[in-house]
Design a protein around this motif. Structure first.
Motif, PDB file in Angstrom:
ATOM      1  N   GLU A 159       0.866  -1.184   0.000  1.00 20.49           N
ATOM      2  CA  GLU A 159       0.000   0.000   0.000  1.00 20.49           C
ATOM      3  C   GLU A 159       0.899   1.229   0.000  1.00 20.49           C
ATOM      4  N   TRP A 160       0.613   2.185  -0.899  1.00 17.64           N
ATOM      5  CA  TRP A 160       1.497   3.357  -0.972  1.00 17.64           C
ATOM      6  C   TRP A 160       0.773   4.522  -1.636  1.00 17.64           C
ATOM      7  N   GLY A 161       1.425   5.680  -1.638  1.00 18.17           N
ATOM      8  CA  GLY A 161       0.797   6.904  -2.113  1.00 18.17           C
ATOM      9  C   GLY A 161       1.317   7.362  -3.456  1.00 18.17           C
ATOM     10  N   ALA A 162       0.919   6.706  -4.522  1.00 13.80           N
ATOM     11  CA  ALA A 162       1.388   7.056  -5.864  1.00 13.80           C
ATOM     12  C   ALA A 162       0.889   8.422  -6.317  1.00 13.80           C
ATOM     13  N   SER A 163      -0.142   8.920  -5.671  1.00 10.27           N
ATOM     14  CA  SER A 163      -0.694  10.220  -6.070  1.00 10.27           C
ATOM     15  C   SER A 163       0.293  11.354  -5.819  1.00 10.27           C
ATOM     16  N   TRP A 164       1.074  11.250  -4.740  1.00 16.68           N
ATOM     17  CA  TRP A 164       1.999  12.343  -4.393  1.00 16.68           C
ATOM     18  C   TRP A 164       3.468  11.957  -4.412  1.00 16.68           C
ATOM     19  N   LEU A 165       3.775  10.675  -4.631  1.00 15.98           N
ATOM     20  CA  LEU A 165       5.169  10.244  -4.706  1.00 15.98           C
ATOM     21  C   LEU A 165       5.573  10.048  -6.167  1.00 15.98           C
ATOM     22  N   THR A 166       6.610  10.728  -6.600  1.00 20.41           N
ATOM     23  CA  THR A 166       7.118  10.524  -7.955  1.00 20.41           C
ATOM     24  C   THR A 166       7.643   9.097  -8.069  1.00 20.41           C
ATOM     25  N   HIS A 167       7.291   8.438  -9.171  1.00 19.51           N
ATOM     26  CA  HIS A 167       7.687   7.044  -9.353  1.00 19.51           C
ATOM     27  C   HIS A 167       7.802   6.716 -10.830  1.00 19.51           C
ATOM     28  N   GLY A 168       8.442   5.597 -11.112  1.00 14.57           N
ATOM     29  CA  GLY A 168       8.599   5.166 -12.493  1.00 14.57           C
ATOM     30  C   GLY A 168       9.361   3.857 -12.539  1.00 14.57           C
ATOM     31  N   ASN A 169       9.869   3.533 -13.707  1.00 12.25           N
ATOM     32  CA  ASN A 169      10.599   2.278 -13.907  1.00 12.25           C
ATOM     33  C   ASN A 169      11.985   2.537 -14.468  1.00 12.25           C
ATOM     34  N   LYS A 170      12.877   1.622 -14.182  1.00 16.84           N
ATOM     35  CA  LYS A 170      14.149   1.544 -14.886  1.00 16.84           C
ATOM     36  C   LYS A 170      14.033   0.430 -15.917  1.00 16.84           C
ATOM     37  N   VAL A 171      14.910   0.424 -16.900  1.00 18.46           N
ATOM     38  CA  VAL A 171      14.930  -0.685 -17.846  1.00 18.46           C
ATOM     39  C   VAL A 171      15.236  -1.963 -17.064  1.00 18.46           C
ATOM     40  N   ASN A 172      14.443  -2.988 -17.273  1.00 19.28           N
ATOM     41  CA  ASN A 172      14.583  -4.244 -16.547  1.00 19.28           C
ATOM     42  C   ASN A 172      15.847  -4.981 -16.973  1.00 19.28           C
ATOM     43  N   GLU A 173      16.846  -4.964 -16.098  1.00 18.34           N
ATOM     44  CA  GLU A 173      18.106  -5.644 -16.369  1.00 18.34           C
ATOM     45  C   GLU A 173      18.229  -6.959 -15.595  1.00 18.34           C
ATOM     46  N   THR A 174      17.130  -7.403 -14.972  1.00 15.19           N
ATOM     47  CA  THR A 174      17.148  -8.714 -14.314  1.00 15.19           C
ATOM     48  C   THR A 174      16.913  -9.787 -15.378  1.00 15.19           C
ATOM     49  N   THR A 175      16.799 -11.011 -14.939  1.00 12.68           N
ATOM     50  CA  THR A 175      16.573 -12.124 -15.879  1.00 12.68           C
ATOM     51  C   THR A 175      15.111 -12.541 -15.956  1.00 12.68           C
ATOM     52  N   VAL A 176      14.227 -11.840 -15.220  1.00  6.31           N
ATOM     53  CA  VAL A 176      12.813 -12.220 -15.201  1.00  6.31           C
ATOM     54  C   VAL A 176      11.917 -11.021 -15.483  1.00  6.31           C
ATOM     55  N   SER A 177      10.817 -11.288 -16.129  1.00  9.31           N
ATOM     56  CA  SER A 177       9.806 -10.254 -16.343  1.00  9.31           C
ATOM     57  C   SER A 177       8.923 -10.149 -15.112  1.00  9.31           C
ATOM     58  N   ARG A 178       8.594  -8.927 -14.737  1.00 12.31           N
ATOM     59  CA  ARG A 178       7.667  -8.712 -13.624  1.00 12.31           C
ATOM     60  C   ARG A 178       6.248  -8.544 -14.166  1.00 12.31           C
ATOM     61  N   VAL A 179       5.320  -9.314 -13.606  1.00 12.55           N
ATOM     62  CA  VAL A 179       3.908  -9.190 -13.933  1.00 12.55           C
ATOM     63  C   VAL A 179       3.184  -8.795 -12.650  1.00 12.55           C
ATOM     64  N   SER A 180       2.300  -7.818 -12.729  1.00 15.66           N
ATOM     65  CA  SER A 180       1.620  -7.343 -11.526  1.00 15.66           C
ATOM     66  C   SER A 180       0.315  -6.671 -11.910  1.00 15.66           C
ATOM     67  N   PHE A 181      -0.494  -6.398 -10.893  1.00 15.95           N
ATOM     68  CA  PHE A 181      -1.631  -5.509 -11.096  1.00 15.95           C
ATOM     69  C   PHE A 181      -1.669  -4.541  -9.928  1.00 15.95           C
ATOM     70  N   ASP A 182      -2.315  -3.420 -10.133  1.00 22.22           N
ATOM     71  CA  ASP A 182      -2.443  -2.435  -9.067  1.00 22.22           C
ATOM     72  C   ASP A 182      -3.790  -1.767  -9.153  1.00 22.22           C
TER      73      ASP A 182
END
Length: 214
Positions: A159-182
């Motif tokens: 649980e977190w506050g995406a409305s007021w916290l700046t957020h984003g992604n980096k290019v995925n350099e791991t070996t697995v794809s992340r799948v999620s829902f929010d």
């Protein structure tokens, strides 16, 4: 931020999505189909997004589980009725790619006064391991710019506050794809009607459109 655990045998979200995609391991979606680096206009346009949003409207198994999850784990924290995102947002963070095409606060796509009054909260539910460069990076407090990875395993929800916290992604350099829902939640007592539309699907931010009441 708050992290809580749930039983994946009782809430088998990953199993349902895997069956919808007809794959054994959803962390290897990048081995099935690759895409150019997503931008903001196309980060919801993969074949996996299309299948998810089609299936969630055709097959009620996920939605029933989603509402039960909200009832059991989210609503009790509010001690009143909640206004929740009717169809959760699906994310796929393929190896070598991003899941969201820009760095932002969710209120950047809302009316600022509305966002400040309703104080919408977000819930991040990974269906695979979410860590390092394959997960969301967010600041710990507004405008601090101290970006850290939001790490979680399947069976955990943040649980977190995406409305007021700046957020984003980096290019995925791991070996697995992340799948999620929010999804997003507002206590009913703070809900205010809005005439704004969602950025991707142009659905009204209102009860019976983007939101529903539980």
């Amino acid at each position: 931020m708050r992290t809580f655990e749930y039983n994946t045998d009782l809430y088998p979200f990953r199993q349902i999505v895997s069956e919808w995609f007809d794959v054994d391991n959803i962390s290897k979606l990048h081995e099935i189909k690759k895409y150019n680096l997503f931008d903001r206009e196309h980060d919801q346009s993969s074949k996996w997004h299309k299948v998810f949003y089609e299936k969630i409207r055709e097959d009620n198994s996920f939605n029933e589980l989603y509402v039960k999850f909200l009832t059991d784990f989210v609503k009790p924290w509010y001690e009143e009725e909640i206004v929740y995102q009717k169809i959760p947002t699906f994310r796929v963070h393929l190896v070598g790619n991003v899941a969201v095409g820009d760095w932002h606060k969710d209120r950047d796509y809302r009316n600022l006064n509305w966002a400040k009054k309703v104080k919408e909260l977000n819930y991040y539910v990974p269906l695979t391991a979410a860590y390092n460069t394959n997960t969301i990076w967010a600041e710990t407090s507004e405008d601090k710019k101290d970006f850290e990875p939001m790490e979680a395993n399947y069976g955990e929800c943040i649980e977190w506050g995406a409305s007021w916290l700046t957020h984003g992604n980096k290019v995925n350099e791991t070996t697995v794809s992340r799948v999620s829902f929010d999804f997003r939640v507002i206590p009913k007592s703070r809900y205010i009607d809005s005439n704004h539309l969602t950025i991707n699907t142009k659905i009204p931010f209102g009860i019976g459109g983007y939101y529903e009441v539980l």
